[in-house]
Design an enzyme around this catalytic site. Structure first.
Site, mmCIF file in Angstrom:
data_model
loop_
_atom_site.group_PDB
_atom_site.id
_atom_site.type_symbol
_atom_site.label_atom_id
_atom_site.label_comp_id
_atom_site.label_asym_id
_atom_site.label_seq_id
_atom_site.Cartn_x
_atom_site.Cartn_y
_atom_site.Cartn_z
ATOM 1 N N ASN A 92 -21.908 -43.716 -42.884
ATOM 2 C CA ASN A 92 -23.088 -43.929 -44.106
ATOM 3 C C ASN A 92 -24.071 -43.094 -44.185
ATOM 4 O O ASN A 92 -24.294 -42.620 -45.191
ATOM 5 C CB ASN A 92 -23.555 -45.586 -43.857
ATOM 6 C CG ASN A 92 -24.107 -45.572 -42.779
ATOM 7 O OD1 ASN A 92 -23.939 -45.004 -41.633
ATOM 8 N ND2 ASN A 92 -25.248 -46.716 -42.801
ATOM 9 N N GLU A 125 -26.598 -49.016 -32.014
ATOM 10 C CA GLU A 125 -27.268 -49.293 -33.510
ATOM 11 C C GLU A 125 -26.217 -50.043 -34.200
ATOM 12 O O GLU A 125 -25.267 -49.221 -34.763
ATOM 13 C CB GLU A 125 -27.869 -48.070 -34.036
ATOM 14 C CG GLU A 125 -28.709 -47.199 -32.862
ATOM 15 C CD GLU A 125 -30.067 -47.982 -32.881
ATOM 16 O OE1 GLU A 125 -30.330 -48.942 -33.634
ATOM 17 O OE2 GLU A 125 -30.890 -47.599 -32.018
ATOM 18 N N CYS A 131 -27.742 -49.712 -43.048
ATOM 19 C CA CYS A 131 -27.620 -50.727 -41.891
ATOM 20 C C CYS A 131 -29.112 -51.633 -42.253
ATOM 21 O O CYS A 131 -29.121 -52.832 -41.742
ATOM 22 C CB CYS A 131 -27.802 -50.163 -40.475
ATOM 23 S SG CYS A 131 -28.947 -48.898 -40.106
ATOM 24 N N GLU A 158 -34.036 -45.725 -30.723
ATOM 25 C CA GLU A 158 -33.631 -44.391 -30.655
ATOM 26 C C GLU A 158 -34.893 -43.853 -31.502
ATOM 27 O O GLU A 158 -35.819 -44.657 -31.675
ATOM 28 C CB GLU A 158 -32.544 -44.319 -31.732
ATOM 29 C CG GLU A 158 -31.099 -44.371 -31.133
ATOM 30 C CD GLU A 158 -30.000 -44.165 -31.727
ATOM 31 O OE1 GLU A 158 -29.887 -44.264 -33.094
ATOM 32 O OE2 GLU A 158 -29.279 -43.460 -31.236
#
Ligand code: NAP
Length: 457
Positions: free
Chosen positions: A134, A232, A266, A436
């Site tokens: 994505n 993630e 996301c 992150e």
């Protein structure tokens, strides 16, 4: 079943073949890991200033090729050109930010009777970075840049659907002077190259971004040899609009909180919770905003939303909007080829509807009414995931209470802020493990070593 040795890269806006990319075998993946392992001691032994300069040179190389990278992403992923440029710029900025890290990667001195205790932030070794389709460029750098800054070498496995910018970034790293084996890109399938990285004994850590279901498998596989892992994963984030909010602003912004990147995000706020007393007014205000989302040719600089990534993904998204679904608003799509799906608002929707419970990963939002603050928080938390979300209110106390109450790693008040590379990003519950980006990202790519030195020697 024999695995394919190459993949045709398809332009999702036209359904035409862009190019064919060879897929790495398990043996080729092993060879990349071997090169990474051989390169790692010299890379981590380089003076921090030299590693910093090479990461800065890599960022500069991306900057020089910004338009080329953006154009590749338009062809490969169908991202609108303006957004693709911003993604290439984010990749550059992530590298520039972490170029500041090698010289700041210091340990501590801790008072200890009889001598000194000092800590060192040691690199892990070889890090595997597994990337979804994505946001191919930014997500590659979220893992690779801090890993490299900390003295690790990196093998990247891009998503098989979107290898083109990853391969180019690997070439640009070499052109910037990163030594052979320090950053390698291995296009391949999850089943072959991905699995091999995850199970390879010489890979010390996997930084994985992708779906929750694959993330669970990767975590289980990493447990075999205690590989470090950050995950993630997916989300089903809520956008909560209270009656006291600036409704005009909240309604104008709501489509962009979920339809950006055609909902393949996301952080997409794909559940829209609106306080019942302003529900009808809010829906009225949102209608022109949904109709106004510019869907179309990704090469047009005014386009805000492009196609979905593939025909199969479009079919999956469409399954959440069957005939008879409660479509309250629908945007437009261009005629002709390509994997288009219109911005779609579903209301009223039952809380048990799959459109409310599943991560659709497409431009579909379900609107749900609520009465009280407590109910809004309860509905927002009725999900196994917790990545992102937004709260719209003019009441500062409520903004804080609800921000603390909603279980998510990243929330925005009166905005749908995107990921910033200088602030931590990650999820709670089944949205992942670890953080992150931001000032502490190197902690996830280093081990702390404590050394005691006696003072009576
Ligand atoms: P995916 O199917 O989980 O794939 C992600 C990556 O994992 C791809 O490179 C894939 O390779 C690889 N893979 C698949 N099976 C594997 C295995 N057994 N071992 C090792 N690697 C394997 O996810 P996706 O469909 O590409 O991406 C969409 C998902 O990513 C959504 O759920 C979204 O929410 C999540 N996401 C999360 C974040 C975040 O930061 N939290 C950011 C972006 C996306 P193939 O391409 O060959 O399948």
């Amino acid at each position: 079943m024999t695995e394919p040795s190459s993949i045709e890269v398809i332009d999702p806006a036209t359904n035409e073949t862009v190019t064919t990319v060879a897929l790495a075998s398990a043996e080729e993946t092993d060879a990349a890991v071997a090169r990474a392992r051989a390169a790692q001691p010299a890379w981590s032994a380089r003076p921090p200033g030299e590693r910093a300069a090479l990461l800065r040179a890599f960022a500069a190389e991306i900057d020089t090729h910004l338009d080329e990278l953006a154009e590749l992403e338009v062809r490969n992923a169908g991202h609108p050109i303006t957004q693709a440029r911003a993604e290439a710029a984010q990749a550059r900025d992530v590298l520039a930010y972490f170029a500041g890290a090698p010289e700041r990667n210091s340990g501590k001195q801790i008072p200890t009777p009889g001598g000194w205790s000092v800590t060192f932030a040691e690199p892990l070794g070889v890090v595997g970075v597994i990337v979804p389709w994505n946001f191919p460029m930014p997500i590659l750098t979220w893992g690779a840049a801090p890993a490299l800054a900390a003295g690790n070498t990196v093998v990247v496995k891009p998503a098989e659907l979107t290898p083109l910018t990853a391969v180019r970034l690997g070439e640009l790293a070499r052109a910037a002077g990163l030594p052979e084996g320090v950053l390698q890109v291995v296009p391949g399938t999850g089943a072959v190259a991905g699995e091999r990285l995850v199970r390879h004994p010489d890979v010390a850590k996997i930084a994985f971004t992708g779906s929750t279901s694959v993330g669970k498998r990767i975590m289980a596989a990493c447990a075999e040899d205690m590989k470090r892992v950050t995950l993630e994963l997916g989300g089903k984030s809520a956008n909560i609009v209270f009656a006291d909010a600036d409704l005009e602003r909240a309604a104008a912004a709501a489509p962009y909180g979920v339809f950006d990147n055609a909902g393949q995000d996301c952080c997409a706020r794909s559940r829209l919770l609106v306080q019942r007393s302003v529900f009808d007014r809010f829906m009225e205000l949102m209608e022109p905003a949904v109709a106004g989302v510019a869907v179309g040719d990704p090469w047009n600089t005014g386009t805000e939303m492009g196609p979905l990534i593939s025909a199969a993904h479009r079919d999956r998204v469409a399954s959440y909007v069957p005939d008879g679904a409660p479509v309250a608003m629908r945007g437009s799509v261009p005629d002709g080829p390509g994997f288009w799906f219109p911005p779609t608002v579903l209301a009223p929707v039952s809380p048990a509807d799959p459109a409310v419970t599943d991560e659709i990963f497409g431009p579909v939002v379900a609107v749900l009414p609520f009465d009280t603050e407590e109910e809004a928080v309860r509905i927002a938390n009725t999900t196994d995931t917790g990545l992102s979300g937004s709260i719209w209110t003019r009441d500062v106390g409520r903004a804080l209470r609800v921000s603390r109450g909603v279980a998510a790693g990243n929330l925005s008040v009166n905005s749908h802020s995107a990921v910033r590379h200088w602030t931590p990003f990650g999820g709670v519950k089944q949205s992942g493990i670890g953080r992150e980006l931001g000032p502490d990202a190197l902690d996830a790519f280093t081990e702390t070593k404590t050394v005691f030195v006696a003072d009576d020697t």
